[in-house]
Design an enzyme around this catalytic site. Structure first.
Site, PDB file in Angstrom:
ATOM      1  N   ASP A  33       0.843  -1.199   0.000  1.00 44.60           N
ATOM      2  CA  ASP A  33       0.000   0.000   0.000  1.00 44.60           C
ATOM      3  C   ASP A  33       0.874   1.242   0.000  1.00 44.60           C
ATOM      4  OD1 ASP A  33      -1.976  -1.780   0.241  1.00 44.60           O
ATOM      5  OD2 ASP A  33      -2.661  -1.150   2.236  1.00 44.60           O
ATOM      6  N   TYR A  34       1.972   1.124   0.726  1.00 46.79           N
ATOM      7  CA  TYR A  34       2.870   2.273   0.852  1.00 46.79           C
ATOM      8  C   TYR A  34       3.446   2.670  -0.506  1.00 46.79           C
ATOM      9  CZ  TYR A  34       6.861   5.056   2.274  1.00 46.79           C
ATOM     10  OH  TYR A  34       7.769   6.054   2.406  1.00 46.79           O
ATOM     11  N   PHE A  36       2.223   1.981  -3.349  1.00 50.95           N
ATOM     12  CA  PHE A  36       1.116   2.468  -4.165  1.00 50.95           C
ATOM     13  C   PHE A  36       0.862   3.950  -3.864  1.00 50.95           C
ATOM     14  CE2 PHE A  36      -3.264   3.355  -5.200  1.00 50.95           C
ATOM     15  CZ  PHE A  36      -3.468   2.679  -6.400  1.00 50.95           C
ATOM     16  N   ASP A  37       0.816   4.269  -2.586  1.00 54.71           N
ATOM     17  CA  ASP A  37       0.543   5.655  -2.187  1.00 54.71           C
ATOM     18  C   ASP A  37       1.606   6.621  -2.696  1.00 54.71           C
ATOM     19  OD1 ASP A  37      -1.766   5.085  -0.988  1.00 54.71           O
ATOM     20  OD2 ASP A  37      -0.973   4.993   1.057  1.00 54.71           O
ATOM     21  N   SER A  82     -36.522  -6.087 -15.184  1.00 61.20           N
ATOM     22  CA  SER A  82     -36.304  -7.011 -14.059  1.00 61.20           C
ATOM     23  C   SER A  82     -36.284  -8.421 -14.614  1.00 61.20           C
ATOM     24  CB  SER A  82     -37.336  -6.934 -12.953  1.00 61.20           C
ATOM     25  OG  SER A  82     -38.398  -6.179 -13.205  1.00 61.20           O
ATOM     26  N   GLU A 113     -25.489 -18.064 -13.621  1.00 64.04           N
ATOM     27  CA  GLU A 113     -24.703 -17.158 -12.790  1.00 64.04           C
ATOM     28  C   GLU A 113     -25.418 -17.039 -11.461  1.00 64.04           C
ATOM     29  OE1 GLU A 113     -24.337 -13.321 -14.958  1.00 64.04           O
ATOM     30  OE2 GLU A 113     -24.870 -14.609 -16.644  1.00 64.04           O
ATOM     31  N   LYS A 115     -27.123 -14.825  -8.516  1.00 60.79           N
ATOM     32  CA  LYS A 115     -27.848 -13.558  -8.482  1.00 60.79           C
ATOM     33  C   LYS A 115     -27.335 -12.785  -7.273  1.00 60.79           C
ATOM     34  CE  LYS A 115     -32.522 -11.797  -9.100  1.00 60.79           C
ATOM     35  NZ  LYS A 115     -32.688 -10.884  -7.983  1.00 60.79           N
ATOM     36  N   ASP A 117     -26.901  -9.831  -4.643  1.00 62.24           N
ATOM     37  CA  ASP A 117     -27.896  -8.982  -4.006  1.00 62.24           C
ATOM     38  C   ASP A 117     -27.280  -7.636  -3.640  1.00 62.24           C
ATOM     39  OD1 ASP A 117     -30.409  -8.512  -3.214  1.00 62.24           O
ATOM     40  OD2 ASP A 117     -30.307  -9.643  -1.348  1.00 62.24           O
ATOM     41  N   ARG A 136     -30.496   1.744 -11.731  1.00 57.76           N
ATOM     42  CA  ARG A 136     -31.597   1.196 -12.511  1.00 57.76           C
ATOM     43  C   ARG A 136     -32.830   2.093 -12.459  1.00 57.76           C
ATOM     44  NH1 ARG A 136     -34.114  -4.832 -12.004  1.00 57.76           N
ATOM     45  NH2 ARG A 136     -35.633  -4.029 -10.536  1.00 57.76           N
ATOM     46  N   GLU A 173     -23.808  -5.411 -10.578  1.00 56.54           N
ATOM     47  CA  GLU A 173     -24.391  -5.188  -9.272  1.00 56.54           C
ATOM     48  C   GLU A 173     -23.339  -4.590  -8.356  1.00 56.54           C
ATOM     49  OE1 GLU A 173     -27.468  -6.189  -9.541  1.00 56.54           O
ATOM     50  OE2 GLU A 173     -28.263  -6.314  -7.503  1.00 56.54           O
ATOM     51  N   TYR A 225     -22.276  -8.533 -15.085  1.00 51.99           N
ATOM     52  CA  TYR A 225     -22.945  -9.729 -15.604  1.00 51.99           C
ATOM     53  C   TYR A 225     -23.617  -9.554 -16.956  1.00 51.99           C
ATOM     54  CZ  TYR A 225     -26.756  -7.321 -13.139  1.00 51.99           C
ATOM     55  OH  TYR A 225     -27.632  -6.396 -12.675  1.00 51.99           O
ATOM     56  N   CYS A 424     -31.356   4.624  28.783  1.00 57.52           N
ATOM     57  CA  CYS A 424     -31.305   4.802  30.221  1.00 57.52           C
ATOM     58  C   CYS A 424     -30.547   6.103  30.469  1.00 57.52           C
ATOM     59  CB  CYS A 424     -30.564   3.636  30.874  1.00 57.52           C
ATOM     60  SG  CYS A 424     -30.122   4.018  32.590  1.00 57.52           S
ATOM     61  N   CYS A 430     -25.322   4.054  36.106  1.00 53.83           N
ATOM     62  CA  CYS A 430     -25.753   2.787  35.511  1.00 53.83           C
ATOM     63  C   CYS A 430     -24.517   1.931  35.187  1.00 53.83           C
ATOM     64  CB  CYS A 430     -26.565   3.110  34.259  1.00 53.83           C
ATOM     65  SG  CYS A 430     -27.284   1.675  33.470  1.00 53.83           S
TER      66      CYS A 430
HETATM   67  P1  AMP Z   1     -35.381  -8.504  -9.596  1.00 52.26           P
HETATM   68  O1  AMP Z   1     -34.932  -7.178  -9.055  1.00 52.26           O
HETATM   69  O2  AMP Z   1     -35.650  -9.509  -8.539  1.00 52.26           O
HETATM   70  O3  AMP Z   1     -36.399  -8.384 -10.668  1.00 52.26           O
HETATM   71  O4  AMP Z   1     -34.102  -9.109 -10.307  1.00 52.26           O
HETATM   72  C1  AMP Z   1     -33.483  -8.438 -11.360  1.00 52.26           C
HETATM   73  C2  AMP Z   1     -32.201  -7.901 -10.877  1.00 52.26           C
HETATM   74  O5  AMP Z   1     -31.305  -8.931 -10.518  1.00 52.26           O
HETATM   75  C3  AMP Z   1     -31.435  -7.170 -11.947  1.00 52.26           C
HETATM   76  O6  AMP Z   1     -31.873  -5.862 -12.077  1.00 52.26           O
HETATM   77  C4  AMP Z   1     -30.050  -7.216 -11.400  1.00 52.26           C
HETATM   78  O7  AMP Z   1     -29.834  -6.075 -10.610  1.00 52.26           O
HETATM   79  C5  AMP Z   1     -30.016  -8.394 -10.467  1.00 52.26           C
HETATM   80  N1  AMP Z   1     -29.000  -9.393 -10.787  1.00 52.26           N
HETATM   81  C6  AMP Z   1     -28.164  -9.916  -9.876  1.00 52.26           C
HETATM   82  N2  AMP Z   1     -27.350 -10.795 -10.413  1.00 52.26           N
HETATM   83  C7  AMP Z   1     -27.619 -10.861 -11.729  1.00 52.26           C
HETATM   84  C8  AMP Z   1     -27.081 -11.609 -12.816  1.00 52.26           C
HETATM   85  N3  AMP Z   1     -26.083 -12.476 -12.644  1.00 52.26           N
HETATM   86  N4  AMP Z   1     -27.614 -11.409 -14.035  1.00 52.26           N
HETATM   87  C9  AMP Z   1     -28.626 -10.520 -14.195  1.00 52.26           C
HETATM   88  N5  AMP Z   1     -29.184  -9.798 -13.203  1.00 52.26           N
HETATM   89  C10 AMP Z   1     -28.692  -9.961 -11.973  1.00 52.26           C
HETATM   90 ZN    ZN Z   2     -29.459   2.072  33.671  1.00 49.97          ZN
END
Ligand code: AMP
Ligand code: ZN
Length: 668
Positions: A33-34, A36-37, A82, A113, A115, A117, A136, A173, A225, A424, A430
């Site tokens: 890191d150093y 790099f900095d 979606s 793939e 999904k 979150d 989105r 994502e 993706y 509290c 306390c």
């Molecule tokens: P949903 O929001 O449940 O309708 O799911 C769609 C969303 O899944 C997309 O807008 C993406 O943001 C997300 N997503 C996550 N992983 C993937 C993936 N591997 N391929 C496509 N969409 C994905």
């Molecule tokens: Zn207390």
């Protein structure tokens, strides 16, 4: 000359980009890191000296700093749809049947793939360079969050090599991996703030922060993706993602090509359990038709692509019995209700407790004792109760009533308006608050006192040896030795550790004081801005709010802390004990080093600013004010009717004499 400099700048940018790529995408760094900095600093310096070579996609632009008040709305070139959901093998097989019917094809190849979150994002690249990042939104239009997204180091700002497309959109994502999320929450809790609920919301919230340097500090990542482009070069989804990976995008390795639905289902089954080993959250599998031509032919319904479907994993849920609700008191007095459960196996661990957050949540769930409840492990580390199985409720079961008094000291709890939590208010009496504050004071990131653990603190408090952290400095070996499980050696170590803490810097001491909402970062900011506890204690609300990154909430909390007579007494005691209550001069890291190392003195009647303001300005730019004229003085700023100081400075001949206007010009 200028050509040479340009080459040097470009070479540094290229090197830094490569190191970023290796570190953040390949997870294999080659330099420290150093180092790099050092390179980054060198680049920043050259860019500053030669603004003609500015490049918005330079690696130096990733630290953020730009403030966006309103995010511009942008229409997506291609709508962000979606995904249709499926929850069973049958659903997936039905989908396949539909595809065969629609296309007439006999064998269809798929990709599988995970999904991820998080928050979906569309990145636009022009001539191989990053241009914009848009959320989105409603699928048609989203927010332009480019300044924030640019701070995510795993996203290339320039693609690596020519062997890809020039103009394209790439979607993915933005996620917050578990470890980073936990770290953020730990820091929040240390500052007495409520933890964030889950990584997904925190990731999407991070994209909408106004100050991009705040986003830069969050350990966000971006998994890609989907490539969206008019192109003929690549024939399959898998191929185009592999090509994107080769030019620097972070495309997860977990993608697989499946020859048929049987292989798809095997993928689903495999990842249903294996996903728990991943460092980030996933909630399903996305199955896509691999051929881009077939995708085009299949097209979209009004909501979803016909060529893709999501298979949702069942959230890991178990039912168990709620035994009782207990209440914890934190160091700030905040009450946290905890559900004590009959132990149950969930996602590979035994769960005995679940968090309930606050009174509202208990009421919303309408919890009764001995209820059968469903617990779920989501992004949160501690599982939560998602619902109650009312059908199993015993008649006459007792409803869970939130406590009205502190379980530790009996004081009546208070709940301020707008606060979800009860507190509290008995700060001084306390026990868990007393112990908690001292534990915080000695913790690693604060005074870092060796030899004392949490239990030792409780013991000291119980034995009446200490009431506040300032009392630690009075502890004697002879007092500690007779305590349970103490020997001469450990007692000596403790006293030595306490003694050593007198050398800990003011920044850390300020954090250690445990002012609510003043976490590690805020403490640093305040310490560097005010340089001493006395300056900070004198600051007005307006002054505090004007400090970079300090908002109403923090300002009020700081004011409340210093308004408390007892806190002032504790500070005086710390001062007497020799604890650092101001910054060491050479470490005065400031906002801008324009006046670094320079000394100033103001004399005469000032008309353009007050003496305090003058002092603030000097400090803001890295200088220092002194009280007398000497050979160490660099600048004397003279107002009206300056007297002996001016004469003395003139006589010395080494002091630069400035009018008020000249001073202002200098710092502008
Ligand atoms: P949903 O929001 O449940 O309708 O799911 C769609 C969303 O899944 C997309 O807008 C993406 O943001 C997300 N997503 C996550 N992983 C993937 C993936 N591997 N391929 C496509 N969409 C994905
Ligand atoms: Zn207390």
């Amino acid at each position: 000359m200028s050509k040479e400099i340009q080459q040097k700048i470009e070479k540094l940018r290229k090197e830094l980009n490569e190191h970023n790529y290796k570190y953040y995408v390949l997870d294999a760094s080659e330099i420290s890191d150093y180092e790099f900095d050092i390179k980054l600093k060198e680049l920043e310096k050259l860019e500053e000296e030669h603004p003609e070579f500015f490049d918005p996609n330079s690696p130096s632009q990733r630290v953020g700093g730009q403030i966006t008040k309103n995010f511009e709305t942008v229409t997506h070139k291609e709508r962000m749809y979606s995904l249709d959901n499926s929850y069973s093998k049958e659903d997936v097989m039905d989908w396949e049947k539909r595809l065969h019917k629609l296309t007439g094809a006999e064998n269809i190849e798929y990709t599988c793939e995970l999904k991820y979150d998080g928050a979906s994002i569309n990145l636009t690249f022009e001539n191989g360079n990053f241009s914009t990042a848009v959320t989105r939104g409603d699928g048609f239009q989203g927010d332009n969050v480019s300044t924030n997204v640019k701070t995510i180091k795993s996203i290339p700002l320039k693609i690596n090599g020519e062997d890809f497309l020039e103009n394209f959109d790439i979607r993915g994502e933005i996620i917050l991996p578990f470890d980073g999320f936990e770290k953020m929450n730990k820091e929040r809790m240390e500052a007495g703030e409520d933890p964030y609920a889950n990584p997904r919301n925190t990731a999407s919230g991070s994209l909408k922060l106004q100050d991009s340097s705040e986003t830069a500090k969050r350990p966000l990542d971006c998994l890609l993706y989907q490539v969206v482009a008019e192109q003929e070069k690549y024939k399959t989804h898998f191929e185009i993602l592999e090509a994107a990976k080769a030019v620097g995008f972070k495309v997860p390795e977990t993608i697989e090509v499946c020859k048929n639905v049987k292989e798809v289902l095997a993928f689903v089954e495999k990842w249903d359990t294996k996903r728990h080993d991943l460092p980030y959250e996933t909630d399903g599998v996305v199955i896509k038709v691999n051929s881009l031509e077939l995708q085009k032919n299949l097209g979209f319904t009004s909501k979803f692509p016909r060529w893709a479907i999501a298979y949702k994993f069942k959230a890991e849920q178990e039912s168990t019995i709620l035994e009782e609700v207990t209440y914890q008191v934190g160091r700030t007095g905040a009450i946290t209700p905890v559900a004590n459960l009959k132990p149950v196996q969930l996602a590979g661990t035994t769960v005995k407790r679940a968090s309930l957050h606050n009174a509202d949540q208990i009421e919303k769930l309408d919890l009764h004792l001995k209820d059968t409840v469903f617990v779920e492990k989501g992004g949160e580390i501690i599982p939560k109760i998602v619902s109650v199985d009312i059908s199993k409720r015993k008649p006459n079961s007792e409803v869970v009533k939130y406590i009205t008094n502190c379980p530790e000291c009996g004081t009546e709890l208070v709940r301020k308006e707008g606060d979800a939590k009860h507190y509290c208010p008995n700060e001084l009496g306390c026990p868990p608050q007393i112990v908690g504050r001292i534990q915080h004071y000695i913790s690693r990131k604060a005074l870092n006192i060796d030899g004392i653990g949490g239990e030792t603190v409780s013991l000291f408090v119980k034995e009446g040896l200490v009431k506040t952290y300032a009392d630690l400095y009075d502890l004697k070996v002879e007092q500690i030795m007779p305590l349970e499980r103490m020997a001469e050696k450990s007692a000596k170590n403790i006293v030595k550790g306490i003694e050593a803490s007198k050398n800990v810097s003011f920044e850390k001491v300020l954090f250690g004081l445990g002012i609510r909402f003043v976490g590690e970062t805020v403490a640093k900011k305040l310490a560097r801005h005010y340089l001493s506890i006395d300056n900070l204690a004198k600051a007005t609300r307006d002054e505090l709010i004007n400090v970079d990154e300090i908002g109403d909430k923090i300002a009020d909390s700081v004011l409340a802390f210093f308004a408390e007579e007892r806190n002032l007494e504790i500070i005086e005691k710390l001062r007497k004990d020799g604890v650092q209550l101001e910054m060491d001069a050479p470490q005065n890291v400031v906002e801008n080093d324009l006046l670094e190392g320079k000394t100033f003195l103001f004399t005469g009647k000032l008309t353009k600013f007050t003496r305090d303001e003058a002092k603030d300005m000097v400090e803001k730019f890295g200088g220092k004010t002194v009280s007398g004229v000497s050979s160490k003085l660099n600048f004397l700023v003279v107002g009206e009717k300056a007297g002996s100081k001016l004469k003395k400075a003139e006589a010395l001949g080494t002091v630069d004499i400035l009018t008020e206007d000249e001073f202002l010009e200098k710092i502008n």
